[in-house]
Design a protein around this motif. Structure first.
Motif, PDB file in Angstrom:
ATOM      1  N   CYS A 265      35.043  25.830  44.281  1.00 39.54           N
ATOM      2  CA  CYS A 265      35.104  25.828  42.819  1.00 39.54           C
ATOM      3  C   CYS A 265      34.038  26.714  42.194  1.00 39.54           C
ATOM      4  N   ALA A 266      33.603  27.729  42.926  1.00 41.47           N
ATOM      5  CA  ALA A 266      32.598  28.643  42.377  1.00 41.47           C
ATOM      6  C   ALA A 266      33.194  29.424  41.205  1.00 41.47           C
ATOM      7  N   GLY A 267      32.300  29.931  40.360  1.00 45.59           N
ATOM      8  CA  GLY A 267      32.752  30.624  39.161  1.00 45.59           C
ATOM      9  C   GLY A 267      33.568  31.862  39.461  1.00 45.59           C
ATOM     10  N   TYR A 268      33.086  32.693  40.370  1.00 48.01           N
ATOM     11  CA  TYR A 268      33.833  33.932  40.664  1.00 48.01           C
ATOM     12  C   TYR A 268      35.173  33.631  41.333  1.00 48.01           C
ATOM     13  N   ILE A 269      35.223  32.507  42.105  1.00 45.67           N
ATOM     14  CA  ILE A 269      36.488  32.137  42.746  1.00 45.67           C
ATOM     15  C   ILE A 269      37.501  31.678  41.702  1.00 45.67           C
ATOM     16  N   GLN A 270      37.055  30.982  40.679  1.00 46.47           N
ATOM     17  CA  GLN A 270      37.958  30.576  39.620  1.00 46.47           C
ATOM     18  C   GLN A 270      38.502  31.785  38.869  1.00 46.47           C
ATOM     19  N   ALA A 271      37.665  32.788  38.677  1.00 50.75           N
ATOM     20  CA  ALA A 271      38.138  34.016  38.030  1.00 50.75           C
ATOM     21  C   ALA A 271      39.177  34.722  38.896  1.00 50.75           C
ATOM     22  N   CYS A 272      38.918  34.814  40.194  1.00 50.39           N
ATOM     23  CA  CYS A 272      39.883  35.427  41.110  1.00 50.39           C
ATOM     24  C   CYS A 272      41.177  34.618  41.161  1.00 50.39           C
ATOM     25  N   ARG A 273      41.037  33.310  41.112  1.00 55.46           N
ATOM     26  CA  ARG A 273      42.209  32.442  41.125  1.00 55.46           C
ATOM     27  C   ARG A 273      43.081  32.679  39.890  1.00 55.46           C
ATOM     28  N   GLY A 274      42.447  32.792  38.727  1.00 49.78           N
ATOM     29  CA  GLY A 274      43.208  33.067  37.506  1.00 49.78           C
ATOM     30  C   GLY A 274      43.890  34.420  37.529  1.00 49.78           C
ATOM     31  N   LEU A 275      43.196  35.430  38.056  1.00 46.20           N
ATOM     32  CA  LEU A 275      43.794  36.765  38.134  1.00 46.20           C
ATOM     33  C   LEU A 275      44.988  36.793  39.081  1.00 46.20           C
ATOM     34  N   MET A 276      44.909  36.093  40.198  1.00 46.75           N
ATOM     35  CA  MET A 276      46.022  36.077  41.145  1.00 46.75           C
ATOM     36  C   MET A 276      47.209  35.286  40.592  1.00 46.75           C
ATOM     37  N   ILE A 277      46.941  34.203  39.874  1.00 48.01           N
ATOM     38  CA  ILE A 277      48.034  33.464  39.244  1.00 48.01           C
ATOM     39  C   ILE A 277      48.720  34.335  38.193  1.00 48.01           C
ATOM     40  N   ALA A 278      47.921  35.067  37.423  1.00 47.69           N
ATOM     41  CA  ALA A 278      48.500  35.981  36.440  1.00 47.69           C
ATOM     42  C   ALA A 278      49.313  37.079  37.123  1.00 47.69           C
ATOM     43  N   ALA A 279      48.821  37.584  38.255  1.00 44.98           N
ATOM     44  CA  ALA A 279      49.545  38.628  38.975  1.00 44.98           C
ATOM     45  C   ALA A 279      50.884  38.120  39.503  1.00 44.98           C
TER      46      ALA A 279
ATOM     47  N   LEU B 228      53.284  37.615  36.442  1.00 46.80           N
ATOM     48  CA  LEU B 228      53.786  38.901  35.950  1.00 46.80           C
ATOM     49  C   LEU B 228      54.763  39.522  36.938  1.00 46.80           C
ATOM     50  N   GLY B 229      54.485  39.399  38.220  1.00 46.35           N
ATOM     51  CA  GLY B 229      55.410  39.928  39.212  1.00 46.35           C
ATOM     52  C   GLY B 229      56.760  39.233  39.179  1.00 46.35           C
TER      53      GLY B 229
ATOM     54  N   ILE C  25      56.142  48.320  33.234  1.00 40.89           N
ATOM     55  CA  ILE C  25      54.829  47.978  32.672  1.00 40.89           C
ATOM     56  C   ILE C  25      54.336  46.636  33.211  1.00 40.89           C
ATOM     57  N   VAL C  26      55.253  45.665  33.317  1.00 44.36           N
ATOM     58  CA  VAL C  26      54.862  44.345  33.823  1.00 44.36           C
ATOM     59  C   VAL C  26      54.445  44.432  35.292  1.00 44.36           C
ATOM     60  N   PHE C  27      55.155  45.231  36.083  1.00 46.72           N
ATOM     61  CA  PHE C  27      54.771  45.422  37.487  1.00 46.72           C
ATOM     62  C   PHE C  27      53.386  46.062  37.596  1.00 46.72           C
ATOM     63  N   ILE C  28      53.114  47.030  36.757  1.00 45.31           N
ATOM     64  CA  ILE C  28      51.809  47.696  36.787  1.00 45.31           C
ATOM     65  C   ILE C  28      50.691  46.714  36.422  1.00 45.31           C
ATOM     66  N   LEU C  29      50.918  45.896  35.400  1.00 43.51           N
ATOM     67  CA  LEU C  29      49.923  44.890  35.024  1.00 43.51           C
ATOM     68  C   LEU C  29      49.708  43.877  36.145  1.00 43.51           C
ATOM     69  N   SER C  30      50.798  43.490  36.815  1.00 43.73           N
ATOM     70  CA  SER C  30      50.670  42.567  37.941  1.00 43.73           C
ATOM     71  C   SER C  30      49.815  43.172  39.052  1.00 43.73           C
ATOM     72  N   GLY C  31      50.060  44.435  39.367  1.00 44.18           N
ATOM     73  CA  GLY C  31      49.263  45.093  40.396  1.00 44.18           C
ATOM     74  C   GLY C  31      47.802  45.221  40.015  1.00 44.18           C
TER      75      GLY C  31
END
Length: 210
Positions: free
Chosen positions: A51-65, A68-69, A101-107
């Motif tokens: 539950c580290a801070g940077y891991i939560q940020a990475c987790r949110g980015l991957m969920i968003a990716a 979007l995909g 555009i959505v694929f690019i944002l996901s990547g």
């Protein structure tokens, strides 16, 4: 059927699958713990074990990716020329551009999340003052980078596929113009023929009365 759109769909959907596999994987970082001289134990960690801070940020980015995909794949299916849904060719071109555009944002989201996680691992590994267990890059990071690259390439291909849709009406317009010119010439020659054929009959009538 556009080959560019098919290629973009294959790359985008393939990248989306790789992002899902990387997100749910537990091999984001790996290390070994030697229990003896002969045997060693591999230890893996993923996004959902800390539950580290940077891991939560990475987790949110991957969920968003991943999200979007998923929507990019749906938009890509609606924007394909070979499908019957999506409306006219102009509407399909707009949907295909949106899918790109959505694929690019996901990547980009996946690339940012994986890079942030990898930067934290390498910083801790080469830090001489870090006394806790050090980890190395896991296979999930490379899968995430590969999936992000596929999504970005597929999105760019979908965006450039609009030019193929715009060329089709222009070719049809030139062809219709040529047919209209040919038809007008045919009518003109037809009128001349009618005029020439009616003149001898009029002269014959006058001579007959004289």
């Amino acid at each position: 059927m556009s080959r560019a759109q098919i290629l973009g769909l294959v790359l985008g959907v393939g990248g989306f699958g790789a992002l899902v596999a990387a997100t749910v994987s537990n091999e984001w970082k790996v290390t070994t713990r030697a229990s003896s001289v002969i045997t060693a134990t591999w230890v893996y960690q993923g996004l959902w074990m800390n539950c580290a801070g940077y891991i939560q940020a990475c987790r949110g980015l991957m969920i968003a990716a991943v999200s979007l995909g998923f929507f990019g794949s749906i938009f890509a299916l609606f924007g394909m020329k070979c499908t019957k849904v999506g409306g006219s060719d102009k509407a399909k071109a707009k949907i295909a551009c949106l899918a790109g555009i959505v694929f690019i944002l996901s990547g980009l989201c996946s690339m940012t999340g994986c890079s942030l996680y990898a930067n934290k691992i390498t910083t801790e590994f080469f830090d001489p003052l870090f006394v806790e267990q050090k980890y190395e890059l896991g296979a999930a990071l490379f899968i995430g980078w590969a999936g992000a690259s596929l999504c970005i390439i597929g999105g760019v291909i979908f965006c450039f596929s609009i030019s193929d849709n715009n060329k089709t009406p222009r070719m049809g317009y030139a062809y219709n113009g040529a047919t209209s010119v040919m038809s007008s010439r045919t009518k003109y020659h037809g009128r001349e023929g009618d005029f020439k054929t009616t003149n001898p009959s009029k002269q014959f009538d006058k001579n007959a009365y004289v």
